[in-house]
Motif scaffolding. Structure first.
Motif, PDB file in Angstrom:
ATOM      1  N   GLN A 183       0.838  -1.288  -0.046  1.00 21.57           N
ATOM      2  CA  GLN A 183      -0.102   0.118   0.030  1.00 21.57           C
ATOM      3  C   GLN A 183       0.787   1.322  -0.053  1.00 21.57           C
ATOM      4  O   GLN A 183       1.563   1.469   0.913  1.00 21.57           O
ATOM      5  CB  GLN A 183      -0.982  -0.050   1.150  1.00 21.57           C
ATOM      6  N   VAL A 184       0.634   2.204  -0.870  1.00 21.31           N
ATOM      7  CA  VAL A 184       1.609   3.296  -1.371  1.00 21.31           C
ATOM      8  C   VAL A 184       1.236   4.261   0.135  1.00 21.31           C
ATOM      9  O   VAL A 184       0.299   4.174   0.707  1.00 21.31           O
ATOM     10  CB  VAL A 184       1.404   3.754  -2.460  1.00 21.31           C
ATOM     11  N   SER A 185       2.208   5.164   0.348  1.00 24.69           N
ATOM     12  CA  SER A 185       2.133   6.331   1.373  1.00 24.69           C
ATOM     13  C   SER A 185       0.859   7.161   0.746  1.00 24.69           C
ATOM     14  O   SER A 185       0.589   7.383  -0.378  1.00 24.69           O
ATOM     15  CB  SER A 185       3.233   7.095   1.352  1.00 24.69           C
ATOM     16  N   GLU A 186       0.243   8.090   1.830  1.00 30.87           N
ATOM     17  CA  GLU A 186      -0.515   8.831   1.356  1.00 30.87           C
ATOM     18  C   GLU A 186      -0.166  10.116   0.413  1.00 30.87           C
ATOM     19  O   GLU A 186      -0.990  10.560  -0.426  1.00 30.87           O
ATOM     20  CB  GLU A 186      -1.220   9.540   2.723  1.00 30.87           C
ATOM     21  N   PRO A 187       1.102  10.445   0.800  1.00 26.90           N
ATOM     22  CA  PRO A 187       1.597  11.648  -0.316  1.00 26.90           C
ATOM     23  C   PRO A 187       1.507  10.996  -1.856  1.00 26.90           C
ATOM     24  O   PRO A 187       1.235  11.702  -2.786  1.00 26.90           O
ATOM     25  CB  PRO A 187       2.892  11.942   0.353  1.00 26.90           C
ATOM     26  N   ILE A 188       1.963   9.757  -2.084  1.00 27.13           N
ATOM     27  CA  ILE A 188       1.911   9.425  -3.067  1.00 27.13           C
ATOM     28  C   ILE A 188       0.487   9.071  -3.971  1.00 27.13           C
ATOM     29  O   ILE A 188      -0.028   9.507  -5.035  1.00 27.13           O
ATOM     30  CB  ILE A 188       2.570   7.749  -3.427  1.00 27.13           C
ATOM     31  N   ALA A 189      -0.522   8.524  -3.022  1.00 21.47           N
ATOM     32  CA  ALA A 189      -1.612   8.594  -3.408  1.00 21.47           C
ATOM     33  C   ALA A 189      -2.310   9.755  -3.581  1.00 21.47           C
ATOM     34  O   ALA A 189      -3.076   9.765  -4.591  1.00 21.47           O
ATOM     35  CB  ALA A 189      -2.559   7.892  -2.003  1.00 21.47           C
ATOM     36  N   PRO A 228       1.092   8.990 -20.289  1.00 23.90           N
ATOM     37  CA  PRO A 228       2.145   9.307 -19.296  1.00 23.90           C
ATOM     38  C   PRO A 228       3.221   8.249 -19.002  1.00 23.90           C
ATOM     39  O   PRO A 228       2.905   7.419 -18.878  1.00 23.90           O
ATOM     40  CB  PRO A 228       1.356   9.831 -18.221  1.00 23.90           C
ATOM     41  N   ILE A 229       4.225   8.912 -18.728  1.00 24.36           N
ATOM     42  CA  ILE A 229       5.675   8.063 -18.845  1.00 24.36           C
ATOM     43  C   ILE A 229       6.218   8.018 -17.356  1.00 24.36           C
ATOM     44  O   ILE A 229       7.072   7.403 -17.070  1.00 24.36           O
ATOM     45  CB  ILE A 229       6.729   8.245 -19.727  1.00 24.36           C
ATOM     46  N   ASN A 230       5.631   8.938 -16.512  1.00 25.40           N
ATOM     47  CA  ASN A 230       6.222   9.227 -15.292  1.00 25.40           C
ATOM     48  C   ASN A 230       5.471   8.140 -14.006  1.00 25.40           C
ATOM     49  O   ASN A 230       5.928   8.088 -12.902  1.00 25.40           O
ATOM     50  CB  ASN A 230       5.947  10.607 -14.547  1.00 25.40           C
ATOM     51  N   VAL A 231       4.474   7.349 -14.292  1.00 31.95           N
ATOM     52  CA  VAL A 231       3.787   6.511 -13.807  1.00 31.95           C
ATOM     53  C   VAL A 231       4.517   5.242 -13.425  1.00 31.95           C
ATOM     54  O   VAL A 231       4.767   4.584 -14.525  1.00 31.95           O
ATOM     55  CB  VAL A 231       2.186   6.332 -13.975  1.00 31.95           C
ATOM     56  N   ARG A 232       4.801   4.538 -12.383  1.00 31.49           N
ATOM     57  CA  ARG A 232       5.057   3.205 -12.247  1.00 31.49           C
ATOM     58  C   ARG A 232       4.422   2.376 -11.086  1.00 31.49           C
ATOM     59  O   ARG A 232       3.779   3.346 -10.378  1.00 31.49           O
ATOM     60  CB  ARG A 232       6.388   3.114 -11.889  1.00 31.49           C
ATOM     61  N   VAL A 233       4.357   1.495 -11.096  1.00 29.11           N
ATOM     62  CA  VAL A 233       3.953   0.564  -9.779  1.00 29.11           C
ATOM     63  C   VAL A 233       4.695   1.014  -8.723  1.00 29.11           C
ATOM     64  O   VAL A 233       5.813   1.209  -8.743  1.00 29.11           O
ATOM     65  CB  VAL A 233       4.076  -0.903 -10.197  1.00 29.11           C
ATOM     66  N   GLY A 234       3.909   1.486  -7.599  1.00 27.35           N
ATOM     67  CA  GLY A 234       4.394   1.952  -6.512  1.00 27.35           C
ATOM     68  C   GLY A 234       4.396   3.542  -6.558  1.00 27.35           C
ATOM     69  O   GLY A 234       4.754   4.048  -5.312  1.00 27.35           O
ATOM     70  N   GLY A 235       4.340   3.974  -7.359  1.00 22.08           N
ATOM     71  CA  GLY A 235       4.130   5.316  -7.430  1.00 22.08           C
ATOM     72  C   GLY A 235       4.699   6.114  -8.754  1.00 22.08           C
ATOM     73  O   GLY A 235       4.173   5.956  -9.844  1.00 22.08           O
TER      74      GLY A 235
END
Length: 433
Positions: free
Chosen positions: A88-94, A162-169
């Motif tokens: 589960q990612v951090s709230e800032p990433i979410a 978009p190319i800046n998205v990755r699994v985890g953030g």
């Protein structure tokens, strides 16, 4: 108009869409006997492409499903992979993901409202002709589209796929200063444009028509659903995202390469703006609720022609929410969470501009994808679109072929079906028997 008892109306191909489809309506005497939204584009095999790939690859692969709503596919894919791997990612990433998704809502809704749908209500064949008499409105729509693209470019790396998205953030998080500049120079003026849009479309002439299908949307505990939520229906049915395959049943029909979806033991349903608004209107921001009230929307909008008003209200919300997120923004450090591979099933769902979007992935212990399932909004809505179109035509059989066909085209565009995404049709031929 024709005085024959039997008519067949056909649209051979849909123009300017991401995908290929047609419309066929058969009228025998005074009864509509057959309505088909025919999707004849060859299967695109994305679920097959994903098999055998690594667990970090779906965000880049699934983004290519649609050039208008790639973030929806990326976000649902990320949630599903992270679910399978127990992360589960951090709230800032979410929150940064939610900001990116707001950009997609703004860009997509602005495109639909101004370029695809408004010409129908104002009596123009397209936006180019509409711009001659409504230049200011079209420029406003383009400014809104540009604002959405600006969010996508800064947070996602580019507006399309978009190319800046990755699994985890994210590979990189924008600075607070960059986002503050975006808010000041682009988003605040765009919010004024969105408020003007809601006022503008509320004055369009809307045919008298109501859809009574069961509605399905994600519901979040404390805010309007975009990037997360639990599926819920207007009749009170709810289920965890990980149970969606038990509740949403897809089947092949002869006239469409897109699967038709139904709720298990309940039949057809509708997802998208009307469903989101009906199930979540109280979660809109105060400014968006004011815009909805001023536009004449109550607690529920049952007229699909007025979905353009709901989309305009969601434009207000998405920009208002983007500004709120930027005000509270602190760059996540690090900008992504590690997502080690593990065997399991993962499920994800988000609210694409056109409705709920579900993903499921099955992973091997090394992260290899064994199987994938993607349920987009249009496959969920297609049975309801056909049923609404049948009832709509049945009440308008006194129209001649040209008038009836034009109104059918407009009725289909209410749902903004993504084949990948619906726009205007080619010339229509009418077959009489």
């Amino acid at each position: 108009m024709s005085h024959r008892n039997d008519r067949a109306l056909r649209v051979g191909a849909l123009a300017r869409v991401e995908g290929e489809g047609a419309m066929h309506i058969r009228i025998d005497g005074t009864t509509v006997t057959d309505v088909r939204l025919q999707i004849y584009e060859p299967p695109r095999f994305f679920e097959a492409f994903l098999r055998g790939r690594g667990h970090v690859e779906p965000p880049d692969i699934t983004a290519r499903i649609c050039g208008i709503c790639p973030v929806a596919y990326q976000m649902s894919a990320c949630l599903a992979i992270e679910d399978a791997c127990g992360v589960q990612v951090s709230e800032p990433i979410a929150e940064l993901r939610r900001l990116l998704y707001c950009g997609e809502w703004v860009a997509s809704h602005a495109l639909h409202v101004y370029l695809l749908h408004a010409p129908d209500f104002l009596g123009y064949p397209g936006v180019v002709e509409m711009a001659r008499d409504h230049r200011g409105a079209v420029e406003r729509g383009l400014a809104l589209k540009k604002a959405g693209n600006a969010i996508l470019e800064l947070v996602g790396g580019r507006a399309i796929h978009p190319i800046n998205v990755r699994v985890g953030g994210f590979y990189h998080a924008p600075s607070a200063a960059e986002l503050r500049t975006l808010a000041r120079d682009t988003l605040r003026p765009a919010l004024d444009h969105a408020l003007a849009t809601a006022e503008w479309v509320a004055g369009f002439p809307f045919p008298d028509f109501t859809t009574d299908h069961e509605l399905l949307a994600l519901v979040d505990a404390d805010r309007y659903p975009i990037d997360r939520g639990e599926p819920r229906t207007s009749t009170g049915r709810s289920f965890p995202v990980r149970d969606f395959e038990r509740h949403i049943v897809e089947a092949q029909v002869p006239h469409s390469t897109a699967l038709h979806a139904q709720l298990a033991n309940a039949g057809m349903y509708l997802t998208g703006p009307l469903a989101r608004y009906a199930l979540n209107h109280a979660a809109l921001s105060p400014l968006a609720r004011e815009a909805a009230s001023a536009a004449g929307l109550g607690e529920r909008c049952g007229n699909p022609f007025r979905s353009i008003v709901v989309r305009a209200v969601e434009l207000v919300y998405a920009l208002d929410e983007a500004l709120r997120l930027i005000e509270a923004y602190r760059p996540p450090e690090p900008s992504y969470a590690e997502v080690p591979a593990q065997a399991g099933n993962g499920y994800g769902a988000t609210e694409a501009p056109r409705g709920a979007l579900f993903h499921r992935y099955t992973l091997d212990s090394d992260g290899t994808i064994r199987s994938a399932r993607i349920v987009p909004p249009t496959s969920q809505n297609q049975p309801s679109i056909e049923d609404d179109l049948r009832r709509f035509v049945q009440d308008r059989l006194d129209l001649d072929d040209e008038g009836l066909t034009a109104q059918c085209e407009q009725a289909i565009r209410n749902y903004d079906p993504c084949i990948s995404c619906a726009t205007h049709f080619l010339d229509v031929t009418v077959e009489r028997t």
